[in-house]
Motif scaffolding. Structure first.
Motif, short mmCIF file in Angstrom:
data_model
loop_
_atom_site.label_atom_id
_atom_site.label_comp_id
_atom_site.label_asym_id
_atom_site.label_seq_id
_atom_site.Cartn_x
_atom_site.Cartn_y
_atom_site.Cartn_z
N SER A 1 0.85 -1.17 -0.02
CA SER A 1 -0.14 0.00 0.07
C SER A 1 0.85 1.30 0.03
CB SER A 1 -0.90 -0.16 1.20
OG SER A 1 -0.26 0.09 2.39
N GLN B 1 -5.90 1.21 -2.93
CA GLN B 1 -6.01 -0.22 -2.67
C GLN B 1 -5.59 -0.72 -4.21
OE1 GLN B 1 -7.09 -1.77 0.23
NE2 GLN B 1 -6.34 0.33 0.45
N ARG B 2 -5.22 -0.13 -5.03
CA ARG B 2 -4.62 -0.68 -6.46
C ARG B 2 -3.39 0.19 -6.70
NH1 ARG B 2 -8.88 3.04 -8.05
NH2 ARG B 2 -8.43 4.03 -9.94
N PRO C 1 -10.46 -0.39 -4.86
CA PRO C 1 -9.51 -1.43 -5.59
C PRO C 1 -9.79 -1.75 -6.88
CG PRO C 1 -11.35 -2.35 -4.13
CD PRO C 1 -11.61 -0.71 -3.88
N MET D 1 -6.64 -8.14 -4.49
CA MET D 1 -6.67 -7.11 -3.28
C MET D 1 -5.68 -7.39 -2.65
SD MET D 1 -10.98 -7.49 -3.03
CE MET D 1 -11.18 -6.26 -1.74
N LEU D 2 -5.16 -6.27 -1.48
CA LEU D 2 -4.39 -6.32 -0.75
C LEU D 2 -4.62 -7.26 0.52
CD1 LEU D 2 -3.71 -2.44 -0.22
CD2 LEU D 2 -2.07 -4.13 -1.32
#
Length: 405
Positions: free
Chosen positions: A162, A207-208, A297, A338-339
């Motif tokens: 992040s 988130q991306r 995201p 996703m994280l």
């Protein structure tokens, strides 16, 4: 390369220059940490290095570090990777300087930027310069989605990932702030970007990975080659971290795969003709604002991955596969993109997750081998991109005759 603009960004926007230098510190050190740390220790390392990286941003270095300063092990193991990164960071500095130099007439910015792009692409060693073609093309050439390492970094080092997403917000935000400010108002815009980063972006991180077209559309219209070069570098960072985090290969295997990816995403003759072939989802985005669109995201990178998955699946799915399987695969791919690791998510990489869902999936051995390129899969994906985009108009040029403001 000589030019009248040298060091303009360093002198005019020194606080922003130093923040970028801090980001390149933790981009550098992450390589050795991942290669030399057991994956089982990921929680401790993810938390500890996040603290160190944030401390560095609060008291940033005064000059730009090269990659080998903080990751000498990986530098010795695969020096070509660091040559490519440092060469592209040089391009960052050149183009920042061009946009920052108030003595360069606004109408001349593109000419000087095009000159810098030409110099960058003239790198003598093959595989060093990143491609000016969009990620839509180079990710298909790299064919990494079914490799056994893909998504490991974002899943198991979400704090560090992040922070890199913050860095990949930062660079286009700065470029677009300079582009919308013109020569006269840059200090005000850059100060607002710095304040926005500390107040909103770091506490609520993207988130991306943001692409240039999403946050610096005007700069991307002015120099799509430069914008694509930076996207290809930022994606290279993520792929490199995935490879280094993976424990199933030797250092020699990792070097073979890293150099394969470097070559696939590097400049190849004719890539210039593809530079404007990408969508422009937010042509009027304000770089001085941080809305939900930028930290959600889903975005351009997830769209590209989803398209690639659709293009790969016909050759991989067993003939007796039931219709609902593809939807399950798409849902699992979204989770792996996703994280972190979420409830119900399969452990390991995207490859591990998909193989657990479809154990009888037909897999080209080169799709998973270190240094191997699944040629038929790459061809299918590039053909898919061509079909989707054959009738799409190229991104228009930015009118640079009138200075903003």
């Amino acid at each position: 390369m000589r030019g009248p603009y040298q060091l303009a960004f360093f002198r005019r926007h020194n606080a922003a220059y130093r923040i970028g230098a801090a980001m390149h510190f933790f981009h550098s050190k992450q390589h050795d940490l991942l290669q030399l740390t057991p994956l089982d220790d990921h929680l401790r390392v993810d938390e500890a290095f996040e603290r160190q990286a944030l401390d560095c941003m609060r008291a940033p270095p005064v000059t730009e570090p090269e990659m080998d300063y903080y990751s000498s092990y990986v530098d010795r193991a695969m020096h070509g990777l660091f040559r490519a990164i440092d060469w592209t960071h040089m391009h960052h500095e050149q183009t920042y300087d061009i946009m920052s130099d108030g003595d360069l007439a606004w109408a001349e910015k593109k000419r000087w930027t095009d000159r810098a792009v030409g110099y960058y692409l003239s790198a003598q060693a093959p595989g060093i310069a990143r491609s000016p073609a969009p990620l839509d093309i180079t990710m298909r050439r790299a064919a990494v989605m079914m490799k056994p390492y893909f998504t490991l970094f974002r899943n198991y080092y979400p704090r560090n990932q992040s922070l890199f997403f913050v860095a990949h917000w930062w660079h286009p935000a700065v470029y677009e702030a300079l582009t919308t400010a013109g020569n006269a108002r840059q200090e005000v815009h850059i100060e607002k970007v710095i304040d926005l980063m500390w107040r909103d972006v770091i506490p609520n991180r993207p988130q991306r990975m943001l692409l240039s077209r999403e946050l610096m559309p005007r700069y991307s219209m002015m120099s799509p080659e430069s914008a694509n070069i930076f996207d290809n570098l930022h994606m290279l960072h993520g792929i490199a971290y995935d490879i280094l985090a993976y424990e199933g290969w030797s250092a020699e295997d990792k070097r073979a795969e890293m150099y394969r990816v470097l070559a696939a995403m590097s400049y190849q003759p004719g890539d210039e003709r593809l530079a404007r072939r990408f969508p422009l989802p937010t042509p009027t985005v304000d770089p001085l604002e941080y809305g939900e669109y930028l930290f959600a995201p889903q975005g351009e990178m997830t769209r590209i991955m989803s398209e690639m998955l659709d293009e790969m699946m016909p050759s991989m799915m067993p003939s007796d596969s039931h219709p609902g399987r593809h939807a399950e695969i798409a849902a699992e791919a979204r989770r792996k993109g996703m994280l972190g690791v979420h409830e119900g998510e399969q452990p390991g990489s995207l490859h591990d997750a998909l193989m657990s869902l479809v154990p009888d999936m037909r897999m080209d051995p080169q799709a998973v081998a270190a240094g191997g390129t699944p040629v038929a899969m790459v061809r299918a994906m590039l053909d898919g991109w061509t079909r989707k985009n054959a009738a799409s108009p190229p991104v228009p040029e930015l009118d640079m005759h009138q200075e903003p403001g």
